[in-house]
Design an enzyme around this catalytic site. Sequence first.
Site, PDB file in Angstrom:
ATOM      1  N   ASP A 195      76.903   3.069 -26.790  1.00  0.00           N
ATOM      2  CA  ASP A 195      76.283   2.017 -27.610  1.00  0.00           C
ATOM      3  C   ASP A 195      77.324   1.065 -28.179  1.00  0.00           C
ATOM      4  OD1 ASP A 195      73.895   3.229 -27.105  1.00  0.00           O
ATOM      5  OD2 ASP A 195      73.591   4.012 -29.126  1.00  0.00           O
ATOM      6  N   GLY A 245      78.500   7.761 -22.294  1.00  0.00           N
ATOM      7  CA  GLY A 245      77.779   6.500 -22.119  1.00  0.00           C
ATOM      8  C   GLY A 245      76.341   6.738 -21.710  1.00  0.00           C
ATOM      9  N   GLY A 275      99.295  12.754 -29.728  1.00  0.00           N
ATOM     10  CA  GLY A 275     100.115  11.649 -29.243  1.00  0.00           C
ATOM     11  C   GLY A 275      99.248  10.417 -29.031  1.00  0.00           C
ATOM     12  N   ARG A 279      71.938  -2.728 -38.447  1.00  0.00           N
ATOM     13  CA  ARG A 279      72.413  -1.951 -39.578  1.00  0.00           C
ATOM     14  C   ARG A 279      73.025  -2.843 -40.657  1.00  0.00           C
ATOM     15  NH1 ARG A 279      77.216   2.391 -39.315  1.00  0.00           N
ATOM     16  NH2 ARG A 279      78.199   0.490 -38.567  1.00  0.00           N
ATOM     17  N   TYR A 324      69.710  12.448 -30.396  1.00  0.00           N
ATOM     18  CA  TYR A 324      70.366  11.390 -31.159  1.00  0.00           C
ATOM     19  C   TYR A 324      69.425  10.953 -32.274  1.00  0.00           C
ATOM     20  CZ  TYR A 324      73.327   7.200 -31.617  1.00  0.00           C
ATOM     21  OH  TYR A 324      74.205   6.224 -32.047  1.00  0.00           O
TER      22      TYR A 324
END
Lengths: 569, 569
Positions: B199, B216, B272, B420, B481
């Site tokens: 998204d 994805g 790293g 949002r 989700y």
Amino acid sequence: MKWWGWGVEGVGFHWEDKPGFAPFVEYAVGLDLHTAPVVGMPEFDKLTVAASLAKPAFVASLASVVGEDNVTTDKMERVVHTYGKSIRDLIRVRANQIERTPDVVVYPGSEDEVQRIVDLAVAADVVIIPFGGGSNIASSLEPRSDESRVVLSLDMGRMRELISIDEESGLAVIQAGALGPDLEQQLNAKGWTIGHFPDSFTHSSLGGWIATRSSGMQSDKYGDIADIVRGLHVVRPSSPGVSGILVIRPIPSASNGPSVREMIVGSEGRLGIITEATVQVHRTPAKRDVFGYFFPNWEAGTAAMQEIAESDAAPSITRVSDARETGFSLATSKERHGFEKFAAGTVLPTLMKSKGWAKQPGGIENNICLSFIGYEGSEAHAKRQKKLVDKIVKKHGGMGVGKGPGVLYDQKKFDTPYLRDFLLDRGAAGDVSETAMPWSKVNQVHDAVRVAADKAFDQIGIQGWIMSHLSHSYHSGACLYFTFAFVMGDDPIGEYNVVKSAIQQAFIDNGGSLSHHHGVGLEHSPWLEQDISAQGVAVMRGLFEAADPGENFNPRKIVADVKETVKAG
Amino acid sequence: MKWWGWGVEGVGFHWEDKPGFAPFVEYAVGLDLHTAPVVGMPEFDKLTVAASLAKPAFVASLASVVGEDNVTTDKMERVVHTYGKSIRDLIRVRANQIERTPDVVVYPGSEDEVQRIVDLAVAADVVIIPFGGGSNIASSLEPRSDESRVVLSLDMGRMRELISIDEESGLAVIQAGALGPDLEQQLNAKGWTIGHFPDSFTHSSLGGWIATRSSGMQSDKYGDIADIVRGLHVVRPSSPGVSGILVIRPIPSASNGPSVREMIVGSEGRLGIITEATVQVHRTPAKRDVFGYFFPNWEAGTAAMQEIAESDAAPSITRVSDARETGFSLATSKERHGFEKFAAGTVLPTLMKSKGWAKQPGGIENNICLSFIGYEGSEAHAKRQKKLVDKIVKKHGGMGVGKGPGVLYDQKKFDTPYLRDFLLDRGAAGDVSETAMPWSKVNQVHDAVRVAADKAFDQIGIQGWIMSHLSHSYHSGACLYFTFAFVMGDDPIGEYNVVKSAIQQAFIDNGGSLSHHHGVGLEHSPWLEQDISAQGVAVMRGLFEAADPGENFNPRKIVADVKETVKAG
């Protein structure tokens, strides 16, 4: 008494009913099977086996956990648990080179018993080496030769139950000691399969597959064991208030940091004892077929495999042998012997002539490459996949030859160990080595390994043979699996090391990994730094050092001693 | 001045042309958009930003590596590099809670520059936090609030090139700073795609995807980023004679011990700096379609998704929204507004009536669940997959509604951040949380999370809303989700924490992971032990401790301080 080997009575390699075999062996390594002296295993009593270092009190404490019958310091048991089944292992036992056996062998019956054994062993600073089917060929099992501490071999053979199946999720919980047939029979009885069939299937365990990153011949469909295993139980030392059981729950995919699951997979006993796994299982497919194909040459075969991997087709098996291995396969066929006999009475000779396919002199070797492609699923799905594949095969000049060779493939797939024992009895060493690389490097690795092996054979002054096949296709590359053999001279281990090292170095130098599915052990660890870089080794060594500060868990395997750690920074 | 947010001018959420939206928001969280006061971002100058701790000499040494223009202690740059983009992050910035900014931001232009920066930083005991697109929502980016050392934000934004494509292997070498559009445009120009579309696609980087185990929306076909990434370059501290660059070569599958590749994936900067990756790429498919389906209820939809995953069909997207999210989707549709208008003029009302599908009162919510299923490949392959799927959908009482909703899906998929921001301006906090679990737990997790969230909303005495969809199907499970929202009271962060914690705990308690593809950071680390067990955390902590003894690499993320390590044994 058959105290060594695969332990299956009545199974073996019968060359007499394979008329093409003896001429092939003579052609390949110059060994005349009709005249070669047969030297079998030595009597067990002739072997030199050191006394166990395990103190009676420690053995008694183990017995209090697992019962008297499930702990032993018996010499034969200790020797059987010393090595895996590489040709080096077989040669060393035959040559009475039993460098360092475990001191005590324990057979736990439950995870709780494993926990108690681990805690007893770590408290007593004992080395623990887990043992599944004992089929490892990377020297992952043998105690370090200079180990002064007591070494305990933890044989998982009593823990082989299918615990449960989550039918809605296609997940089965299975104890790690289950051998291939154990778990597959229990799954099949309920209509399921794990779909994991390594060549060692009949003699290797679920825990061993996980600990060495195994791959099965149907991995194109079912994935490697790293994909198949979702949940894990690993027993590590407990401490007051903290369970020693590392639990990875069966999540299909998660974003929860560096993957501890993927640290356990391939850990060869260094992070703890795998006692249980939750694995993906599939309903037994309605249709399962393996079809044979011929390609005019190696390059055409590998190009076709690459195009299949890139296409919308999703076969369960993709495999193509090079011309040498094709000759070998046809020579060891029980039904038909050699290419001429295989082709006799079919349209193949005419077709080949019309296509101008070459045949080299020698009667055994020609350029033609035999391929197996498997299809699984519903009847319609399998048919559809085959149609897609057939089109690609044709584009690359190949031709289908039906299910005959496929049946042959299914029959022979687990025979190799017996064939190897047969040759070893007659003075010839045979072994295998495999790698994986991007598609663009497949032919390069194939050719470079042949050159490197031939050079090594020359160096030690013997007639050797190497052949290979491509199997396990992925989107971006594949596995190349090499089989090599030579008649042993005065120093079989030294000769073997020259050849094996040359092959391994050619893998790395040409873009391949040190192994695709056999593991690292002691055998391949010299190439780890070249494979994953010095920093990669430093990170891995740090993982082992932190997880096992006392070096109690199969020390020195995969990377050298923890004490030798070179920390970056 | 738009100094914060996604930084894309002219893009936003336009509610005026979505007549169904305002009634939906009022129904869901009790917010009247027509009367709600609009409070935007504060002026930057009003924020309290502490002075940089970086000494001029250190900044100068960085400038000598990257050039004056590519290192800065500017306040705005430091604030922009402080947080990711979770609702907690946005609220904190708006509330002037800038707890601890980085002291200096550096933009390297090459791997060699990264190495020199890392070595300078470690030598000076500076903390390094890598920064990609800045879209993280798990608090993986913020410096620890009590950090007394200098903190360096290493922004990878200049390193965004497609270096090469190995066309034969389907592998591309890409610099880690490339954002989604950067790399996809460069690949598309040559006929390839990475097939990875989270998204956050437009605002997130390849390195960030890898560091957080991203997934994805077409993962059913292309895999999660953990599958897509084959090779890696990770810069770690160098030492005399030892390069600091950890190199994982692009091998399709290897048995070389615990997977260092899978340790880097998800490491959130702790092992790293990821500078480069070799990723699987695919030729742009001839056909790509997303079709819409309706199911009579959630259970029917999830059962169908499970059966599709188990079947021979291989769609690229499988997704089904619960009834609440279905209502939301239809309410925010630009073309049609609400289910009635969507269905108007179609056979749907008649069909639904004949099937007895229920519709709850309220005008927004009913039991019907909208699903999207995607197909890719050759024309014939896509058609074939759809035929297999359609049969399963029908079996579970669902019906296809053509490509209309699919087009809607494609249009809306990257809109959520703007939506949002729009709600936040009007006093409502919205965020997301996601998990994965076996198929057998999907409905249990779905229902338990709804109950837990409602209880949390009650606890803080507000009207809240939670809705969800299933996406990313695997053989043995799927991702759920959740999107939740509430009108903020006096303590937005405290309120958020109550709700978010309740949701996370419900994940774990019902068999889910702490996250499927967002990462751990600080936000989810309290659930790590419950997810992977105390021993799992001990192993992971040991890895970090050994790899970064000076705690210079994004310390405290994923697991708490190294110094707090509880070693087993």
